[in-house]
Design an enzyme around this catalytic site. Structure first.
Site, PDB file in Angstrom:
ATOM      1  N   ARG A 113     -69.714 -15.842  19.146  1.00 50.79           N
ATOM      2  CA  ARG A 113     -69.514 -15.850  17.690  1.00 50.79           C
ATOM      3  C   ARG A 113     -69.921 -17.200  17.115  1.00 50.79           C
ATOM      4  NH1 ARG A 113     -63.655 -15.028  17.747  1.00 50.79           N
ATOM      5  NH2 ARG A 113     -63.886 -15.131  19.997  1.00 50.79           N
TER       6      ARG A 113
ATOM      7  N   ARG B 282     -57.699 -17.420  17.313  1.00 48.05           N
ATOM      8  CA  ARG B 282     -57.669 -16.262  18.206  1.00 48.05           C
ATOM      9  C   ARG B 282     -56.634 -15.220  17.777  1.00 48.05           C
ATOM     10  NH1 ARG B 282     -58.179 -19.326  24.104  1.00 48.05           N
ATOM     11  NH2 ARG B 282     -60.404 -19.756  23.900  1.00 48.05           N
TER      12      ARG B 282
ATOM     13  N   HIS C 295     -54.468 -13.348  27.491  1.00 50.91           N
ATOM     14  CA  HIS C 295     -55.301 -14.435  27.995  1.00 50.91           C
ATOM     15  C   HIS C 295     -54.524 -15.573  28.655  1.00 50.91           C
ATOM     16  CE1 HIS C 295     -58.789 -16.804  28.506  1.00 50.91           C
ATOM     17  NE2 HIS C 295     -58.500 -17.692  27.576  1.00 50.91           N
ATOM     18  N   HIS C 296     -53.511 -16.098  27.969  1.00 55.68           N
ATOM     19  CA  HIS C 296     -52.814 -17.275  28.520  1.00 55.68           C
ATOM     20  C   HIS C 296     -51.330 -17.162  28.216  1.00 55.68           C
ATOM     21  CE1 HIS C 296     -52.936 -21.538  29.912  1.00 55.68           C
ATOM     22  NE2 HIS C 296     -51.799 -21.598  29.229  1.00 55.68           N
TER      23      HIS C 296
ATOM     24  N   THR D  89     -58.043 -20.659  37.099  1.00 56.43           N
ATOM     25  CA  THR D  89     -58.830 -21.873  36.872  1.00 56.43           C
ATOM     26  C   THR D  89     -60.323 -21.574  36.957  1.00 56.43           C
ATOM     27  OG1 THR D  89     -57.058 -23.241  37.762  1.00 56.43           O
ATOM     28  CG2 THR D  89     -59.260 -24.213  37.745  1.00 56.43           C
TER      29      THR D  89
ATOM     30  N   GLY E  11     -64.185 -26.519  28.996  1.00 50.60           N
ATOM     31  CA  GLY E  11     -64.180 -27.874  29.533  1.00 50.60           C
ATOM     32  C   GLY E  11     -62.772 -28.417  29.543  1.00 50.60           C
TER      33      GLY E  11
ATOM     34  N   HIS F 292     -56.725 -13.062  23.504  1.00 52.44           N
ATOM     35  CA  HIS F 292     -58.089 -13.464  23.163  1.00 52.44           C
ATOM     36  C   HIS F 292     -58.752 -12.277  22.479  1.00 52.44           C
ATOM     37  CE1 HIS F 292     -62.187 -14.824  23.438  1.00 52.44           C
ATOM     38  NE2 HIS F 292     -61.772 -16.005  23.864  1.00 52.44           N
TER      39      HIS F 292
ATOM     40  N   ALA G 184     -56.128 -26.262  28.805  1.00 51.57           N
ATOM     41  CA  ALA G 184     -55.632 -25.661  30.055  1.00 51.57           C
ATOM     42  C   ALA G 184     -56.059 -26.524  31.237  1.00 51.57           C
ATOM     43  CB  ALA G 184     -56.167 -24.248  30.224  1.00 51.57           C
TER      44      ALA G 184
ATOM     45  N   GLU H 167     -66.093 -17.454  23.055  1.00 47.94           N
ATOM     46  CA  GLU H 167     -66.122 -17.751  21.628  1.00 47.94           C
ATOM     47  C   GLU H 167     -67.507 -18.231  21.182  1.00 47.94           C
ATOM     48  OE1 GLU H 167     -62.508 -19.637  21.828  1.00 47.94           O
ATOM     49  OE2 GLU H 167     -61.658 -18.021  20.646  1.00 47.94           O
TER      50      GLU H 167
ATOM     51  N   ARG I 146     -52.246 -22.308  22.788  1.00 47.75           N
ATOM     52  CA  ARG I 146     -52.989 -23.336  23.529  1.00 47.75           C
ATOM     53  C   ARG I 146     -54.369 -23.509  22.911  1.00 47.75           C
ATOM     54  NH1 ARG I 146     -56.938 -23.161  26.865  1.00 47.75           N
ATOM     55  NH2 ARG I 146     -56.768 -20.936  27.396  1.00 47.75           N
TER      56      ARG I 146
HETATM   57  P1  ADP Z   1     -53.206 -23.121  37.369  1.00 44.76           P
HETATM   58  O1  ADP Z   1     -54.243 -23.050  36.301  1.00 44.76           O
HETATM   59  O2  ADP Z   1     -51.870 -23.439  36.863  1.00 44.76           O
HETATM   60  O3  ADP Z   1     -53.638 -23.955  38.538  1.00 44.76           O
HETATM   61  P2  ADP Z   1     -54.190 -20.693  38.522  1.00 44.76           P
HETATM   62  O4  ADP Z   1     -54.048 -19.349  37.957  1.00 44.76           O
HETATM   63  O5  ADP Z   1     -55.531 -21.334  38.482  1.00 44.76           O
HETATM   64  O6  ADP Z   1     -53.082 -21.614  37.882  1.00 44.76           O
HETATM   65  O7  ADP Z   1     -53.756 -20.675  40.063  1.00 44.76           O
HETATM   66  C1  ADP Z   1     -52.535 -20.164  40.491  1.00 44.76           C
HETATM   67  C2  ADP Z   1     -52.738 -19.587  41.887  1.00 44.76           C
HETATM   68  O8  ADP Z   1     -51.470 -19.252  42.450  1.00 44.76           O
HETATM   69  C3  ADP Z   1     -53.559 -18.325  41.909  1.00 44.76           C
HETATM   70  O9  ADP Z   1     -54.642 -18.481  42.781  1.00 44.76           O
HETATM   71  C4  ADP Z   1     -52.575 -17.260  42.373  1.00 44.76           C
HETATM   72  O10 ADP Z   1     -53.183 -16.250  43.134  1.00 44.76           O
HETATM   73  C5  ADP Z   1     -51.616 -18.068  43.203  1.00 44.76           C
HETATM   74  N1  ADP Z   1     -50.286 -17.440  43.375  1.00 44.76           N
HETATM   75  C6  ADP Z   1     -49.548 -16.814  42.434  1.00 44.76           C
HETATM   76  N2  ADP Z   1     -48.385 -16.368  42.952  1.00 44.76           N
HETATM   77  C7  ADP Z   1     -48.390 -16.725  44.262  1.00 44.76           C
HETATM   78  C8  ADP Z   1     -47.488 -16.537  45.335  1.00 44.76           C
HETATM   79  N3  ADP Z   1     -46.339 -15.872  45.176  1.00 44.76           N
HETATM   80  N4  ADP Z   1     -47.811 -17.031  46.555  1.00 44.76           N
HETATM   81  C9  ADP Z   1     -48.995 -17.686  46.742  1.00 44.76           C
HETATM   82  N5  ADP Z   1     -49.894 -17.873  45.768  1.00 44.76           N
HETATM   83  C10 ADP Z   1     -49.610 -17.413  44.540  1.00 44.76           C
END
Ligand code: ADP
Length: 586
Positions: free
Chosen positions: A396, A417, A520-521, A182, A188, A380, A565, A393, A560
């Site tokens: 560009r 992408r 990327h996603h 995140t 945005g 990406h 996101a 992006e 996406r």
């Molecule tokens: P979203 O956009 O869906 O909120 P993010 O990538 O921003 O996802 O956040 C997911 C979070 O979960 C990350 O900070 C990641 O480190 C954490 N995470 C992933 N696996 C585990 C786990 N097994 N135990 C605790 N935290 C975890």
């Protein structure tokens, strides 16, 4: 703004300064002798220089490390700035692990300390990290109402809503910091029919938002989830407003028919902004966040989830709870996992934080969850390969061109992408250079980060730039001149590009960034219903298990679109909390 952090032991430093001043050079920029004293060194961080001041005792012990930096990213680089000095002192070495997610900053700190130690006559590469001794783990059992796994946008949103409704909630986060992927979001948050749009006299509708998202996702998205996302998007903006995180600016973004992407004031990066505000509220509400704590297993009894097993370096935890929210994000940092579903991505770098390993998917599968769209992985096109920094992006969009290693354009740079990525991969050596000028840099704040991270090559003329990146200056100059002619004529007769053609590339210095595609996603993930209940392979909801955010599949289909996101995590983070509140309130 210059930030001074970790100026610990300043008294000790001052004392040692006096103690050694008779025998050693201090502020060792010029010192060459071996021995005690205070020495300074420099490393190149993500946001500019990192300067280390290292105090070395008579016996060569590293007594103190303090750091100054120009602008490492809050909650990423700053975590390394805060934590590594103590770890270096404790290990008496720089040969220790980087702070996950903050590799560039960590390496810069190691370089700065190495530089300082060299001035003390100490070869840092030869310092073996001291054995920290075996950690004796303790076991802890904790009972709470809800366990949220993952402190990214979805997890924190869910936890805040649950706590606001009076429930006891804890968040488990395996990284040393909150924010997940995140924090890296730049654009945005898409939302339709909002008060903000109305105030700006922008016409948009939930229906068009749904249609755009389905079209962007090649129509394989789960229409019910897309509908909830679009219908609830306006409420989600209002909710962010209510916690002090307004998104008052609205603009166009790729794949959207209308101006729909809501951003912080001044166009600041949305991810850092939201992470800062969500974590502030988590703190205000006194929601316990267990950092460096990895959830390893969901505890199921008679098919229902009743808790979570987790571990930190020091503790084995057993959490017992009425519900569990999986908010563990995607699996874009787990090459083994994504190449299982998309073998062609082997060897690709990733833009993801190291925590995006798909643990939630594995844990959910173990209790019978179904997966959907799991092979849908977005790459990406413009990722700098040595640092994995994503080149937005907008570079560009604001006028940069892409050239191959011969200095020749090969694509409309602003196609989707997936297509631009494929076109780069098809070129010799499968990488390209983004070329732009000072005018573009002046108008796009993001470029400053790239310059301070040391990933731009810069020269006063196109020919000199070409030489620096190892290509024929005449060819690159011809490419740029041809491009400028087409801009004036308002027609890209080579590749039919229609966007990002407002400015010629004419004002030196000129810049190049080497880029190639990166993972990327991950669009796929666990299957949920519109209440965010996780669906089992038998088609029924798994009792007490909810999921929100990138861990979920179905919302984005096969692709996406930019800005969705953030909508996904805030909307479904809220929905997961509302569903649990409704269930537990019954
Ligand atoms: P979203 O956009 O869906 O909120 P993010 O990538 O921003 O996802 O956040 C997911 C979070 O979960 C990350 O900070 C990641 O480190 C954490 N995470 C992933 N696996 C585990 C786990 N097994 N135990 C605790 N935290 C975890």
């Amino acid at each position: 703004m210059k930030k001074i952090i970790a100026l610990t032991l300043s008294l000790a430093m001052a004392a040692s300064l006096f103690a050694c001043s008779s025998s050693e050079e201090v502020q060792g920029q010029d010192a060459t002798e071996t021995g005690s004293g205070v020495y300074t060194g420099v490393g190149q961080g993500f946001g500019g220089e990192i300067r280390a001041t290292v105090t070395v005792a008579e016996d060569g012990t590293i007594e103190d490390v303090s750091l100054e930096h120009d602008g490492e990213t809050q909650n990423i680089g700053t975590i390394a700035i805060e934590n590594l000095p103590a770890e270096i002192i404790s290990a008496q070495s720089v040969n220790i692990d980087v702070v996950a997610s903050a590799t560039v900053t960590s390496d810069a700190i190691f370089s700065a300390v190495t530089d300082a130690l060299a001035k003390a006559g100490i070869d840092a590469s030869a310092l073996v990290a001291k054995d920290q001794g075996e950690v004796v783990k303790t076991a802890e059992e904790i009972t709470t109402d809800i366990v949220v796994i993952g402190a990214g946008g979805a997890g924190m949103t869910s936890a805040i809503n649950l706590k606001q409704a009076g429930f006891e909630v804890v968040i488990l986060e395996k990284m040393p910091m909150v924010g997940g992927n995140t924090i890296k979001a730049t654009g945005g948050m898409n939302a339709a029919d909002t008060d903000v749009q109305a105030g700006l006299e922008i016409e948009d509708s939930v229906e068009v938002f749904i249609a755009d998202t389905m079209e962007g996702g090649y129509d394989i998205n789960d229409i019910d989830l897309v509908t909830i996302m679009a219908e609830e998007s306006s409420n989600a903006i209002n909710w962010l407003d209510s916690i002090g995180a307004p998104l008052p600016e609205v603009t166009f973004s790729g794949g959207a028919t209308n101006k729909r992407i809501h951003r912080p004031e001044g166009g600041a990066a949305v991810g850092e902004y939201l992470t800062e505000h969500l974590s502030r509220v988590v703190e205000e509400l006194e929601i316990p966040v267990y950092l460096n704590t990895t959830a390893t297993e969901l505890i199921a009894e008679d098919g229902a989830v009743v808790g979570v097993v987790a571990e930190s370096k020091e503790t084995d935890f057993t959490f017992t709870s009425k519900s569990v929210v999986l908010a563990t994000g995607g699996f874009g940092a787990n090459e083994d996992l994504y190449t299982t579903y998309a073998p062609e991505l082997k060897g690709f770098v990733t833009t993801n934080t190291p925590g995006a390993t798909g643990d939630g998917i594995v844990m959910a599968e173990a209790v019978g969850a179904d997966l959907t769209d799991i092979e849908q992985i977005q790459i990406h096109p413009t990722v700098e390969q040595t640092t994995s920094i994503l080149i937005t992006e907008s570079v560009r969009g604001d006028g940069a061109i892409l050239v191959n290693t011969d200095g020749v354009r090969f694509t409309d740079e602003l196609l989707t992408r997936d297509v631009v990525s494929a076109n780069i991969i098809a070129e010799d050596q499968s990488f390209a250079y983004a070329i732009f000028d000072q005018q573009l840099r002046d108008g796009l704040a993001a470029v400053e980060k790239y310059v301070s991270a040391g990933i731009t090559t810069q020269a006063d003329t196109i020919e000199e730039l070409a030489e620096l990146i190892g290509m024929d200056g005449t060819v690159l100059a011809e490419t740029v001149a041809n491009w400028n002619t087409m801009i004036v004529a308002e027609e890209d007769t080579d590749f039919g590009r229609t966007a990002g053609m407002a400015n010629e590339i004419v004002e030196g210095p000129f810049y190049a960034i080497s880029i190639a595609p990166g993972v990327h996603h991950t669009m796929g993930g666990v299957k949920i219903n519109t209440s965010t209940e996780v669906i089992g392979t038998d088609g029924n909801a798994i009792p007490n298990l909810y999921a929100a955010g990138e861990v979920v599949g179905g919302v984005h289909g096969a692709n996406r679109i930019g800005g969705n996101a953030v909508t996904d995590i805030i909307v479904f983070g809220k929905v997961s909390a509302e569903s649990i509140i409704a269930k537990l309130g019954e």
